[in-house]
Scaffold this active site. Structure first.
Site, PDB file in Angstrom:
ATOM      1  N   LYS A  80       7.884  -0.493  -2.698  1.00 30.06           N
ATOM      2  CA  LYS A  80       6.570   0.018  -2.344  1.00 30.06           C
ATOM      3  C   LYS A  80       6.499   0.406  -0.880  1.00 30.06           C
ATOM      4  O   LYS A  80       5.907   1.415  -0.527  1.00 30.06           O
ATOM      5  CB  LYS A  80       5.514  -1.052  -2.637  1.00 30.06           C
ATOM      6  CG  LYS A  80       4.094  -0.577  -2.366  1.00 30.06           C
ATOM      7  CD  LYS A  80       3.081  -1.687  -2.596  1.00 30.06           C
ATOM      8  CE  LYS A  80       1.691  -1.240  -2.167  1.00 30.06           C
ATOM      9  NZ  LYS A  80       0.778  -2.374  -1.990  1.00 30.06           N
ATOM     10  N   GLU A 100       5.472  -5.234  -2.716  1.00 28.48           N
ATOM     11  CA  GLU A 100       4.746  -5.920  -3.791  1.00 28.48           C
ATOM     12  C   GLU A 100       5.118  -5.436  -5.192  1.00 28.48           C
ATOM     13  O   GLU A 100       4.652  -5.983  -6.176  1.00 28.48           O
ATOM     14  CB  GLU A 100       3.236  -5.744  -3.574  1.00 28.48           C
ATOM     15  CG  GLU A 100       2.743  -6.510  -2.357  1.00 28.48           C
ATOM     16  CD  GLU A 100       1.325  -6.129  -1.973  1.00 28.48           C
ATOM     17  OE1 GLU A 100       0.933  -4.972  -2.211  1.00 28.48           O
ATOM     18  OE2 GLU A 100       0.616  -6.987  -1.433  1.00 28.48           O
ATOM     19  N   TRP A 147      -2.282  -9.656   6.527  1.00 28.99           N
ATOM     20  CA  TRP A 147      -1.275  -9.769   7.589  1.00 28.99           C
ATOM     21  C   TRP A 147      -1.305  -8.547   8.504  1.00 28.99           C
ATOM     22  O   TRP A 147      -0.728  -8.545   9.582  1.00 28.99           O
ATOM     23  CB  TRP A 147       0.121  -9.984   6.990  1.00 28.99           C
ATOM     24  CG  TRP A 147       0.675  -8.821   6.196  1.00 28.99           C
ATOM     25  CD1 TRP A 147       0.006  -8.058   5.288  1.00 28.99           C
ATOM     26  CD2 TRP A 147       1.999  -8.292   6.250  1.00 28.99           C
ATOM     27  NE1 TRP A 147       0.836  -7.104   4.763  1.00 28.99           N
ATOM     28  CE2 TRP A 147       2.079  -7.231   5.330  1.00 28.99           C
ATOM     29  CE3 TRP A 147       3.138  -8.627   6.969  1.00 28.99           C
ATOM     30  CZ2 TRP A 147       3.240  -6.480   5.112  1.00 28.99           C
ATOM     31  CZ3 TRP A 147       4.301  -7.881   6.749  1.00 28.99           C
ATOM     32  CH2 TRP A 147       4.345  -6.825   5.829  1.00 28.99           C
ATOM     33  N   ASP A 148      -2.007  -7.512   8.047  1.00 22.28           N
ATOM     34  CA  ASP A 148      -2.153  -6.286   8.823  1.00 22.28           C
ATOM     35  C   ASP A 148      -2.520  -6.554  10.276  1.00 22.28           C
ATOM     36  O   ASP A 148      -2.033  -5.903  11.188  1.00 22.28           O
ATOM     37  CB  ASP A 148      -3.258  -5.399   8.207  1.00 22.28           C
ATOM     38  CG  ASP A 148      -3.003  -5.037   6.751  1.00 22.28           C
ATOM     39  OD1 ASP A 148      -2.456  -5.885   6.017  1.00 22.28           O
ATOM     40  OD2 ASP A 148      -3.367  -3.919   6.337  1.00 22.28           O
TER      41      ASP A 148
END
Lengths: 761, 761
Positions: free
Chosen positions: B585, B471, B329-330
């Site tokens: 995260k 995540e 998705w970056d």
């Protein structure tokens, strides 16, 4: 007779001490006294566990209280202890045993001292069935030469505690010839009084003062080869029993002493005889199975809360503090059937516990943002959940593992409903519904309602993010067993609503108004038509344990064991070895098939048994009896028998896990014991009580020539005699009504005193 | 100029080799060539990574192919290697550097040999922007005394491979003065041709034959202190580019040689100048930030797939095979904005990749029993998911950890939709919808439809069992970010349907019929009214990251680090240290606020920033830019600046995780680079392109006196100059239409060539 009903073991192996503590356990529902020797202390796990009395110290678990050990007793010869595991004593022979017909523990030990003196110590004890507060002991010794011998006895505080000490504020009180040790629980300050009285019937002992440990010394210059005997009664009362436990305990000791050991024992045996009269199963042709089944029933009997109004049986019964002394689904699913068909009044007490703790179940549901009743996975006194979120430690890292026993095992509420329905079905008695049972059932249904999700594209309701009986697979969707229990619960609620509305309209109106249940009931009825329960596949006939199970890596328990890095490694949890494979901890789909046998054709049951059996670790003692039950139903007699024996002998052999992670889980296994009874009676004898009749369809294991058993059902009592080819049923003269029995496809309505004798085709 | 646009490092530290390979990376979208020295081999992670060419060996991961190293080159002095890390050579001085204005790598090394001879080696190389198949190198040396020197050069097969070797069937072909190494990928047998030509412009070298490794030796009796130079062109073609890669590569070498190094370099620089003309951001007053931002843009430019029709940028760009060379998705969330506002034609290529891989996304949805398009978490050539189910190994046990990146990060499809919408919004161009973008959006909406559950008692739709950007918390319910992306997707689908139906009725009819989407669209419209997105609490204004998050143990990343047993321990997974705490995260709720800033009042954004920031580990490079962006929006300039600089310098400092579990994850961070641009342009400059206008509202960090930048928007190009108190915008003369700009609360419609100069209050 003694051979059939006795377990005797020889020798003294330190490795066996913990297991023998369970195997030789005595109890009476009020207390359990572990099968340890009189001279043992906390290191040997001496425990006198009190039913229903819990205490918590600091941040540790709340767990049952072990009373001080009133039966502590040992011989000193010329001042030196003569005891198992004492230094400078050699054991020439030792036997420890239990007569499980009457719950009498005994030991006989021949010691040889360093100077050559022989000392024989014998003892016998029982936990009185009446009154349940009293433990009675006979303690004898003899010596081979003239010696100064003292018997050291007292109320020993050195008892096993997992997360104690639970008692404090000790005070020793003398009442006449009775000494009472008063103490208080740490958390709630509940008084616990332990009283002792020592009887010297021959009047031969002199007062030897007090030992270092504060116990009394009964001294004598003993002559060779003469047996000297002391009797001891210990009485225990707590603040939950009476207002003044010290006086009550002292009085009980005095009364017992006045009656005397033999009279107390006589009454005790009468009461045990009455128990066996309503429960003993004789199996002609297989004395080993007969003995194991009787022993299993013994374990259930000694945990039965006959004295209480509303109390249940913990997963490790009264064998200690393991599993926090908590009540699990074990009771309703595995122990209840035995009591339903022998002493339904005790079954009723067990279920009343769920009524008494309903508010705790409501609190738990609210805690998770749900409505209704979410029963505790580990239930103690209040029904609040004693189960912790991190229930096991990782032996590899020492870190706590997040487990979802507490949060996700929603099938517990269904188990409670199943218990209530079994009661109504077995007894034909509506009164428990009115006493709170109906309320509990409706609240459980409401809980499932509030857990439900509707899947629009599949037009069905699903139950997501749950843990089924197989705890190695947590947080799964549509666990077949759970969804079936949900459907069962919703169905039961609807049926019950109809029944109560018709038969008890005023009661029903009040209940439904008080609970505000009208709209929920309508929702439940609507939902019931769209409940998703995974069904057998058309081709393979397999039921998928939960969404995606068949997609997991296929493996066997042995394969995983080969991958283990530590023998106590926990296989479940987020990253346990089993968690992402098809290895299941215990019967899950098989549990579903055991409960709802009639809903699945024999081919489906067989296909699933064959599939799941090699993938099941049987990491819980609840697994074997269900595998036995389903195997019996599909005619797999040999496999059924193996699993039955595994369940029936579990506390004799101790062949069960003692550790999960770094957690000690040893103790007795009343659910397996009850499961063994279910496998024998429901499975092999084919005795099933339906809504309207009792079905009997024996399929006896090879070698079982005939089975005789008493059976309580539908408010009456019956004597059954079954062989492979014939069924005889005799209705008790005292029965009040007629009960239909279905045998060999035909229905026979048995009036009081009537006997049928049916030859099977 | 050179000072601003150059990164130079001195000395040779083996510890820095891997990081420098990233920092000094060159590339042109077709290939990336790591910043290693000419004499390096696989141990120093030499890699020439080819975009979009993947290969798989056995059961190992499929990953990009590294071409053989055509730039291998080293000096032998009297037969002895003179190279960094070679034995018996001392390095007197060494500099390695990159001119990131033009993507030129250089090195200058002074060696001192055992006999005292001084040898200077210099080299310079670039990955041509035209043609992208060619790498050019200039290689020079001088010696301090008369010596016989050979330059050893060839096409070296000793290159870095994580899960290789990916090439086989090697064959060396001579074509005129060009040598071509032909090879084939293992899985699909795709040919890869690497050609080299060596130029000796002064004609001073003689043929020294072949080295042990099979490379050619260019030999000379070198005079002292004279610089000898060779030029080399390397060309790479694969079977995906042309039918005959060998001929194509040979021809490209010949043509490059014919043009000559300087001419090739001149053209290369022209093309880079054109890039900077549409993208360079100058920051008066903060040369450090300016340089870091320019370097970030450099990293994006060298990965831009200018040559391709439909290709995206992997998470580690072209810096190697890490993360399987996969697209995450970056791209849509972090890299796309930069291209949208500089070279929208490249943004279009990136999005066309999602159209090209739509069938893979459909296959993935079907694999999980869903409909529509579930884009791959790790997408390679076909759009099938390259992400494995056990993506990380536990460093404590060596066992694989089950991760749910692949199964549960459903927000990926929303990111793709977000990308398409950003394109339409930024460019005002509908054509990508018609080219397949609309189909992708509808299929993503359909996917969310099929993941939805309806909660009857709350009358809302929920998205359960998902993993958000954080995540460390897998399999959660109602992740706020995910649900917001779902609502955004459903909303976009509905709006798009209306637009297409109105503007392109025939296209719409065909599409909706082909997809069978009518009923789904009705369902989506209905569902849209009942989508549950967790909202800020009335009192605390906090948004709960997912159901139950606030009930987890509160902790900080530092507290967890103190509990770690191994520095590379993975904090997520089933039993990771963070999994059952509030430590996250990376930006998750903050990602939501960054994307949908206008939907949340500044107080809510501030409250959540303050709450989540100390609980965020920033374990992903995607985190910092989002924290910067949201901080900028709430006026926290100092904190915003810190996070901006962290993102902008990540590949200069290498201050990012290099391991997760035992997995190496080093490489460049194009998402952080793009995020730095977003923080600067969207955040500090306050440039936001809405549906109808471009908003400019600068809130510059302390010390930023003025920012100048070009901006492509709504089909036009603009030059912006911003200070804290004023905004100047000039519309390009070549613009075709007028674009409304909103500055200081007023709207200015800029015609081509028009300039506005707005003083801010």
């Amino acid at each position: 007779m003694r051979e059939d009903w006795t377990v005797v073991e020889h020798g003294c192996d330190p490795e066996q001490v913990a297991r023998r503590g369970n195997t030789f356990l005595i109890g009476n529902g009020y207390l359990g006294y572990r099968g340890t020797l009189e001279e043992y202390g906390s290191k040997q796990l001496v425990g006198c566990t009190l039913a229903g009395l819990y205490d918590r110290v600091g941040e540790k678990w709340r767990e049952p209280v072990n009373a001080p050990n009133g039966l502590f007793c040992r011989v000193l010869c010329e001042g030196e202890p003569v005891a198992v595991f004492a230094p400078r004593t050699e054991i020439a022979s030792h036997e420890q045993g239990l007569c499980f017909r009457y719950g009498i523990h005994f030991r006989n030990t021949r010691f040889r001292l360093a100077d050559g003196t022989g000392v024989v110590v014998s003892a016998e004890r029982f936990a009185c069935l009446e009154p349940v507060h009293v433990l009675a002991m006979k303690f004898s010794f003899s010596v081979s030469d003239v010696r100064t011998v003292a018997v050291e006895t007292g109320i020993d505080r050195d008892v096993w505690d997992l997360n104690g000490p639970h008692l404090g504020g000790f005070r020793l009180v003398a009442r006449d010839r009775v000494r009472v040790l008063e103490a208080y629980t740490q958390e709630a300050g509940i008084p616990v009084a332990t009283a002792e009285i020592v009887l010297d019937p021959e009047g031969v002992f002199r007062d030897g003062g007090t030992s270092e440990a504060g116990h009394r010394l009964y001294e004598i210059r003993a002559e060779p080869d003469r047996t000297y005997t002391l009797y001891k009664f210990v009485a225990i009362y707590t603040g939950k029993d009476v207002a003044d436990p010290v006086s009550a305990a002292a009085d009980a000791c005095m009364r017992s002493a006045a009656a005397g050991y033999e009279a107390m024992l006589r009454r005790h045996r009468e009461l045990w005889d009455a128990r066996w009269a309503v429960s003993d199963v004789s199996i002609a042709g297989d004395p080993e199975a007969e003995r194991a089944l009787r022993y299993s029933m013994y374990q259930l009997w000694i945990a039965a809360p006959e004295h209480a109004e509303a109390l249940s049986i913990p997963a490790r019964a009264l064998s200690g503090q393991v599993y926090k002394g908590a009540v699990f689904w074990d009771t309703e699913m595995f122990m209840l059937p035995f009591f339903l068909h022998t002493r339904p009044d005790i079954a009723r007490k067990l279920l009343r516990y769920r009524i008494r703790t309903l508010d705790g179940a409501r609190r738990k549901a609210a805690e998770y943002g749900r409505r209704g009743a979410f029963y505790a996975w580990e239930s103690q006194d209040t029904g609040d959940d004693a189960c912790t979120l991190f229930n096991v430690n990782d032996v590899l890292t020492g870190r706590p593992i997040r487990t979802y026993f507490r949060d996700k095992q929603i099938h517990i509420s269904g188990a409670v409903v199943y218990g209530f329905l079994q009661y109504a079905r077995a007894t034909g008695d509506d009164s428990l519904w009115l006493e709170g049972g109906a309320e509990a059932v409706l609240e459980c249904a409401r809980f499932y309602l509030s857990w439900a999700y509707y899947k629009p594209d599949k037009d069905r309701y699903e139950w997501l993010d749950v843990t089924g009986p197989d705890e190695y697979h947590e947080r799964v969707h549509n666990n077949a067993y759970t969804n079936a229990m949900v459907r069962f619960t919703l169905h039961t609620a609807c049926e019950l609503a109809d029944r109560l509305r018709k038969r008890y309209p005023a009661f029903w109106r009040e209940l439904v108004d008080r609970l505000g249940f009208r709209r929920d009931l309508a929702d439940i009825r609507r939902m019931l038509k769209r409940v998703y329960v995974p069904q057998p596949d058309d081709r393979t006939r397999l039921i998928e344990q939960f969404d995606g199970y068949f997609g997991l890596r296929d493996a066997t328990p042995d394969e995983l064991k080969a991958e283990m890095l530590h023998p106590h490694e926990y296989l479940g949890g987020g990253n346990g070895l089993a968690a992402h494979t098809q290895v299941v901890k215990q019967a899950d789909v098989i549990a579903l098939l055991a409960l709802f046998e009639d809903d699945y054709p024999v081919e489906a049951r067989r296909a699933n048994w064959d599939y799941y059996e090699p993938r099941t670790e049987h990491g819980s003692s609840l697994s074997a009896p269900l595998y036995a039950l389903v195997a019996a139903g599909i005619g797999e007699k040999r496999k059924a028998y193996e699993y039955f024996m595994r369940a029936a002998t579990i506390d004799l052999t101790g062949a069960a896990k003692t550790h999960v992670g770094d957690l000690y889980i040893g103790g007795t296994h009343p659910a397996a014991n009850g499961g063994a009874w279910m496998a024998a009676v429901h499975g092999f004898c084919g005795v099933r009580v339906g809504d309207d009749s009792v079905r009997v369809a024996p399929a006896l294991p090879d070698g079982w020539e005939a089975v005789e058993l008493p059976l309580a059902a539908k408010g009456g009592r019956f004597a059954l005699r079954l062989t492979e080819g014939a069924v005889r049923v005799r209705a008790d003269d005292a029965n009040r009504g007629s009960v239909p029995f279905v045998v060999g496809g035909k229905t026979y309505v048995l009036r009081p005193g009537e006997t049928i004798d049916v030859r099977l085709a």
